[in-house]
Design an enzyme around this catalytic site. Sequence first.
Site, PDB file in Angstrom:
ATOM      1  N   TYR A 169       0.862  -1.193   0.000  1.00  0.00           N
ATOM      2  CA  TYR A 169       0.000   0.000   0.000  1.00  0.00           C
ATOM      3  C   TYR A 169       0.886   1.226   0.000  1.00  0.00           C
ATOM      4  CZ  TYR A 169      -3.301   3.554   1.699  1.00  0.00           C
ATOM      5  OH  TYR A 169      -4.063   4.686   1.850  1.00  0.00           O
ATOM      6  N   ASP A 264       9.242   2.660  -0.141  1.00  0.00           N
ATOM      7  CA  ASP A 264       8.199   3.379   0.595  1.00  0.00           C
ATOM      8  C   ASP A 264       8.347   2.982   2.064  1.00  0.00           C
ATOM      9  OD1 ASP A 264       6.026   4.500   1.749  1.00  0.00           O
ATOM     10  OD2 ASP A 264       4.541   3.648   0.381  1.00  0.00           O
ATOM     11  N   LYS A 292       4.252   8.991   8.849  1.00  0.00           N
ATOM     12  CA  LYS A 292       3.968   8.412  10.172  1.00  0.00           C
ATOM     13  C   LYS A 292       4.946   8.887  11.270  1.00  0.00           C
ATOM     14  CE  LYS A 292       0.924   4.988   8.373  1.00  0.00           C
ATOM     15  NZ  LYS A 292       1.022   4.331   7.083  1.00  0.00           N
TER      16      LYS A 292
HETATM   17  C1  LIG Z   1       0.427   4.933   5.702  1.00  0.00           C
HETATM   18  C2  LIG Z   1       1.168   4.669   4.460  1.00  0.00           C
HETATM   19  C3  LIG Z   1       1.092   5.526   3.346  1.00  0.00           C
HETATM   20  C4  LIG Z   1       0.150   6.681   3.297  1.00  0.00           C
HETATM   21  O1  LIG Z   1       0.433   7.638   4.261  1.00  0.00           O
HETATM   22  P1  LIG Z   1      -0.717   8.700   4.676  1.00  0.00           P
HETATM   23  O2  LIG Z   1      -0.038   9.592   5.642  1.00  0.00           O
HETATM   24  O3  LIG Z   1      -1.816   7.871   5.260  1.00  0.00           O
HETATM   25  O4  LIG Z   1      -1.130   9.377   3.431  1.00  0.00           O
HETATM   26  C5  LIG Z   1       1.907   5.263   2.274  1.00  0.00           C
HETATM   27  N1  LIG Z   1       2.744   4.225   2.267  1.00  0.00           N
HETATM   28  C6  LIG Z   1       2.842   3.379   3.296  1.00  0.00           C
HETATM   29  C7  LIG Z   1       3.822   2.258   3.245  1.00  0.00           C
HETATM   30  C8  LIG Z   1       2.044   3.560   4.420  1.00  0.00           C
HETATM   31  O5  LIG Z   1       2.122   2.701   5.425  1.00  0.00           O
END
Ligand SMILES: *Cc1c(COP(=O)(O)O)cnc(C)c1O
Length: 456
Positions: A169, A264, A292
């Site tokens: 994701y 990511d 995060k």
């Molecule tokens: C949470 C998350 C996102 C999206 O971040 P938001 O701050 O919710 O937009 C993208 N990539 C990964 C791996 C994530 O865990």
Amino acid sequence: MFDSFKKIFSGNEGDLPVTTTGKPDISREKSAELFEKAKTYFPGGVNSPVRAFKSVYGTPLFIQKGDGCHVWDADGNQFVDFCCSWGPLILGHNNAKVREKVIEVMQHGMSFGAPTALENDLAELILKNNKFIEKIRFVSSGTEAVMSAIRLARGYTKRDKILKFEGCYHGHVDALLVKAGSGLVTFGETSSAGIPKAFADETIVVSLNDRDALKKAFEEFKDQIAAVIIEPIPANNGLLLQEKEFLQFIREICTENKTLLIFDEVISGFRISFEGAAGYYQIKPDIITYGKIIGGGMPVGAYGASKEIMSNISPEGAVYQAGTLSGNPVAMGAGIAQLSELLRLGFYRDLNNKTEEFVASIQRFATARNYKFKVFSVGSIFWFAFTDLEHVRKAEEIDPTSMEKFKLMHRELLNRGIYLGPSGYEVGFISSAHTKVELEKAKRAIFESLDLVFRK
Ligand SMILES: *Cc1c(COP(=O)(O)O)cnc(C)c1O
């Protein structure tokens, strides 16, 4: 009791297995009332879909406050929290250092739309302690970081196609809200309405842990793939731990094809180590995205790369990217305070050891009773999986019917004062504020819940 219970669980009445409940359901009336109201304001009553408790029993708990490893809901119930705002709160709730820094910064105003020294301070803290990136750009969410990283990769390589892995994701970026079609190498099919097919056609989706699919994709789309994007520690669809060799293989095939590798690290960054998964595996991606933890609970995202790659970002280069609230001083303050704590000697060692003990003792319990249950974990991330597979490395290896068991467990855990993210596909997080005493309490609740879930 039964009436309110029925009200709260309406919609699930038919399948609510009353007899397996070892404890009466906690009162959730105030939360249920708030949710009714919220539904008149927000689609589905929430501002982010997973909060809606669609995959578990009852209505969402409305949280009133958090402190340390605990949260309290609107009905006054106390929980040990393993969701931790979905990862950001590695120091737990209401950490004094973070709170004090935020208050200090706020005394001088909350946003200027002009540079502040705080941005330098957070950047310095990160870049001095991370050998994988040389320059960084702050944005306001993980999604924004990923969206910008992809634009950067496309601008830098002058190619259009992106390759992603099924089960990873990357936020709600149009080009990445795609899932695999059938076949080894496929163009994505959009997984959300509102995304033009033309966007999905630029995204290639392959399975995790599948070298052949990756090789085939690079043959089929020779000189067209701008970037491969992966969660090096996939933690948004279960915890699909990859072998280091597979990540290395991705690194090599990207280099050979002049394709940029994007890690990511919105979850894994500052979680697995200060240098995230790149540091953990000692693999250097070309671009890294963060979110995060980086903002200490405030909305911050970031992307970083070498000076050379980052020089393509506006105003230095031709890839446009901007943000009114980017580098927001209050958010920077929270990030500085939180990341400074993470740099303390032994921080990760203690956190990871604590998690390992917790996870190992749950696994021992489940194994001794022959439960079809595994706890996968890395660093301070864990995932409860109702499986007997030794490893789960691909999204396809997760049995969707096993989620029924998670649903039962989630309810039993809430009734025992334990809060997990409301979906069996979500991982749990342990913070430095989770004390041994509270973890012991949580273990007992988990053991009881497992016994109930597996009671035949
Ligand atoms: C949470 C998350 C996102 C999206 O971040 P938001 O701050 O919710 O937009 C993208 N990539 C990964 C791996 C994530 O865990």
